[in-house]
Design a protein around this motif. Structure first.
Motif: not given
Length: 92
Positions: A66-92
């Motif tokens: 809806l708004n490609p310039q929404f920088e906080d959403a871009a940062l939050s998306l990147k963080q969510a991806i990283l945290d999901k990967e970390e959660k998967q690495k730890r097996g939970y």
């Protein structure tokens, strides 16, 4: 308007740590005005905090659609991806 009022009430509930109620308000705001990116972002933040990374990423992606310039959403998306990967690495 109604969508803004629902989003604002969701913010109050979020600050009160009433996450389920906040998500309901953000969802209602989205249903009232599907092109309003802010409640998607706010709902994504709650879902992120609850560890629902896939749902959070879906919301953040919708914000950016809806708004490609929404920088906080871009940062939050990147963080969510990283945290999901970390959660998967730890097996939970």
């Amino acid at each position: 308007d109604l969508a803004t009022a629902l989003n604002d009430r969701g913010q109050v509930r979020y600050l009160r740590v009433e996450f389920a109620a906040a998500v309901r308000d953000y969802t209602a705001a989205i249903e009232c005005q599907p092109g309003f990116e802010v409640p998607y972002y706010n709902r994504g933040l709650v879902r992120y905090r609850l560890g629902d990374f896939d749902e959070a990423m879906e919301d953040f992606r919708k914000v950016l659609e809806l708004n490609p310039q929404f920088e906080d959403a871009a940062l939050s998306l990147k963080q969510a991806i990283l945290d999901k990967e970390e959660k998967q690495k730890r097996g939970y």
